[in-house]
Design an enzyme around this catalytic site. Structure first.
Site, short mmCIF file in Angstrom:
data_model
loop_
_atom_site.label_atom_id
_atom_site.label_comp_id
_atom_site.label_asym_id
_atom_site.label_seq_id
_atom_site.Cartn_x
_atom_site.Cartn_y
_atom_site.Cartn_z
N ARG A 106 28.73 11.42 8.47
CA ARG A 106 28.62 10.18 9.81
C ARG A 106 26.98 10.60 9.84
O ARG A 106 26.97 10.24 10.72
CB ARG A 106 29.54 10.03 10.64
CG ARG A 106 30.91 10.00 10.54
CD ARG A 106 31.63 8.66 11.21
NE ARG A 106 32.89 8.07 11.26
CZ ARG A 106 33.90 9.18 10.71
NH1 ARG A 106 34.39 10.55 11.77
NH2 ARG A 106 35.26 8.44 10.86
N GLU A 170 1.45 -0.26 -4.35
CA GLU A 170 1.28 0.15 -2.99
C GLU A 170 0.50 -0.25 -2.03
O GLU A 170 0.35 -0.70 -0.93
CB GLU A 170 2.65 0.60 -3.02
CG GLU A 170 3.91 0.39 -3.99
CD GLU A 170 5.38 -0.80 -3.67
OE1 GLU A 170 4.36 -1.54 -2.31
OE2 GLU A 170 5.62 -0.70 -4.33
N LYS A 212 1.74 0.62 7.36
CA LYS A 212 3.37 0.94 7.03
C LYS A 212 3.80 1.25 8.26
O LYS A 212 4.82 0.59 9.30
CB LYS A 212 3.93 1.61 5.97
CG LYS A 212 5.50 1.78 5.99
CD LYS A 212 6.06 1.74 4.65
CE LYS A 212 7.23 1.11 4.25
NZ LYS A 212 8.40 1.72 3.71
N ASN A 230 7.59 -7.16 1.44
CA ASN A 230 8.00 -7.42 0.59
C ASN A 230 6.18 -7.97 -0.69
O ASN A 230 7.44 -9.06 -1.35
CB ASN A 230 8.46 -8.15 0.66
CG ASN A 230 9.79 -7.33 1.44
OD1 ASN A 230 10.32 -5.92 1.28
ND2 ASN A 230 11.20 -8.06 2.35
N HIS A 237 11.40 -7.73 -8.07
CA HIS A 237 12.60 -7.57 -8.24
C HIS A 237 12.80 -8.36 -9.33
O HIS A 237 13.67 -7.69 -10.41
CB HIS A 237 13.48 -7.53 -7.31
CG HIS A 237 13.34 -6.37 -6.36
ND1 HIS A 237 13.29 -7.22 -4.99
CD2 HIS A 237 12.41 -5.47 -6.08
CE1 HIS A 237 13.15 -5.74 -3.98
NE2 HIS A 237 12.45 -4.84 -5.62
N HIS A 248 9.16 -0.66 -10.80
CA HIS A 248 8.36 -0.61 -10.23
C HIS A 248 6.69 -1.66 -9.44
O HIS A 248 6.25 -2.57 -9.66
CB HIS A 248 9.18 0.13 -8.26
CG HIS A 248 8.68 -1.18 -7.38
ND1 HIS A 248 9.67 -2.23 -7.35
CD2 HIS A 248 8.36 -0.36 -6.14
CE1 HIS A 248 9.76 -2.55 -6.00
NE2 HIS A 248 8.86 -1.70 -5.45
N1 GLY Z 1 9.66 -1.12 1.20
C1 GLY Z 1 9.37 -1.78 1.76
C2 GLY Z 1 10.45 -1.53 3.04
O1 GLY Z 1 9.77 -0.59 3.20
O2 GLY Z 1 10.38 -2.08 4.53
#
Ligand code: GLY
Length: 338
Positions: A106, A170, A212, A230, A237, A248
């Site tokens: 868990r 990215e 991010k 995305n 994808h 990727h």
């Molecule tokens: N790779 C996209 C995210 O982490 O939301």
């Protein structure tokens, strides 16, 4: 050493030399490593004193079977709820090991040393982990923040050009989404300079993580702004599903070029900005020709198991450093490429 970012007060992101940072962030008590054979060989001195679970490499190992293998090794090693899991590797290792750690008994605490550019700027940061099911990407997984992520730009020196370039896709994505200045800096740089100039690379890694981290701070569970991460991924994808010619990052580069064309067609992106996006990607050495016909990609998008009530959430660039998410049907999306 102080973290460069702290995501949601749960996950410290460090950018710097892994061997110096690691001893300051590992908790007291037992630590078990999850890694792959290449990483274990490269960084053996740093990792040798811990029990290690090695998994294979490549997208094909991102499965529930691999997670089960990790659970079995954890049981053999007597891993319990007080054990800390340290995953060392690229995005596949951190995705799979994060999922195994987040669910074994868990949930155990875990942290990452992220060893690829793609992992450092995207996969390892933000708390998503998971595996593919029947080739459908990331169908099982959790949102659980790693206690820490260590991103050491020096570790990127061992990557092949191809793998390094995949990570740059990215970086460009983050720049298009939310950092026009980062975009300009990449535009002014060359692939060779990004590969060899540690300051330039550290800046690109740090700026991408900032994009991010800011987004995940606002929307950890992807009910809003996180969808922007995305950009280019719906078609990417589909490319990965239809062809094994592209990794990727390469598929994301094609996806971003195609969606930029679509955004121009919709009238939300200036042709000059589309040209800058294609120019940066082409300049970094990406082949922007889809490896299979776009019609076939659209058919694959139609099978997307993650569409919400049959609708797609499509991220459209609306400028350099700005994008929006639109909900559209598969027919509306396909019409953009007619
Ligand atoms: N790779 C996209 C995210 O982490 O939301």
């Amino acid at each position: 050493m102080k973290p460069s970012f702290n995501v949601r007060q749960q996950s410290e992101i460090y950018i710097g030399p892994a061997s110096d940072i690691l001893s300051g962030v590992l908790p007291e008590g037992r630590v078990v490593i999850v890694s792959d054979a290449t990483i274990d060989r490269l960084y053996h001195p740093m990792l040798a004193s811990y029990d290690t679970v090695l998994i294979g490499s490549g997208e094909s190992i991102k499965t529930l079977q691999t997670v089960e293998t990790i659970y079995r090794r954890f049981i053999e090693l007597g891993v319990d709820r007080s054990t800390f899991v340290l995953a060392v590797g690229g995005g596949i290792v951190t995705d799979v090991a994060g999922f195994a750690a987040a669910t074994y008994m868990r949930g155990l605490e875990f942290g990452f040393i992220s060893t690829t550019l793609l992992g450092q700027v995207d996969a390892s940061v933000g708390g998503k982990n998971g595996v593919n099911v029947d080739g459908y990407k990331n169908m099982a997984g959790t949102f659980t923040q790693p206690k820490f992520v260590i991103c050491d730009p020096e570790m990127l020196r061992t990557l092949s050009d191809r793998e390094f370039r995949a990570g740059l896709a990215e970086v460009v994505k983050s720049a298009i989404i939310a950092d026009a200045e980062l975009f300009s800096r990449i535009e002014a740089a060359t692939f060779e300079a990004l590969r060899t100039d540690t300051d330039l690379l550290t800046d690109a890694v740090s700026a991408s993580i900032r994009v991010k981290a800011d987004i995940v701070e606002r929307d950890e569970r992807e009910s809003g702004d996180r969808r922007k991460l995305n950009l280019g991924h719906t078609l990417a994808h589909a490319i990965e599903k239809c062809s094994n010619r592209m990794n990727h990052g390469e598929a994301v580069a094609v996806g971003m070029a195609l969606i930029s064309d679509a955004a121009v067609k919709l009238g939300v992106l200036q042709p000059a900005d589309r040209d800058r996006i294609a120019g940066v990607l082409g300049g970094l050495g990406f082949d922007l020709t889809p490896p299979v016909d776009v019609k076939r990609l659209l058919k694959e998008v139609g099978k997307d198991k993650k569409s919400e009530e049959g609708m797609l959430r499509i991220v459209l660039p609306v400028g350099i450093g700005d994008c929006e998410v639109r909900t559209m049907s598969h027919d509306e999306f396909s019409a953009l490429f007619a």
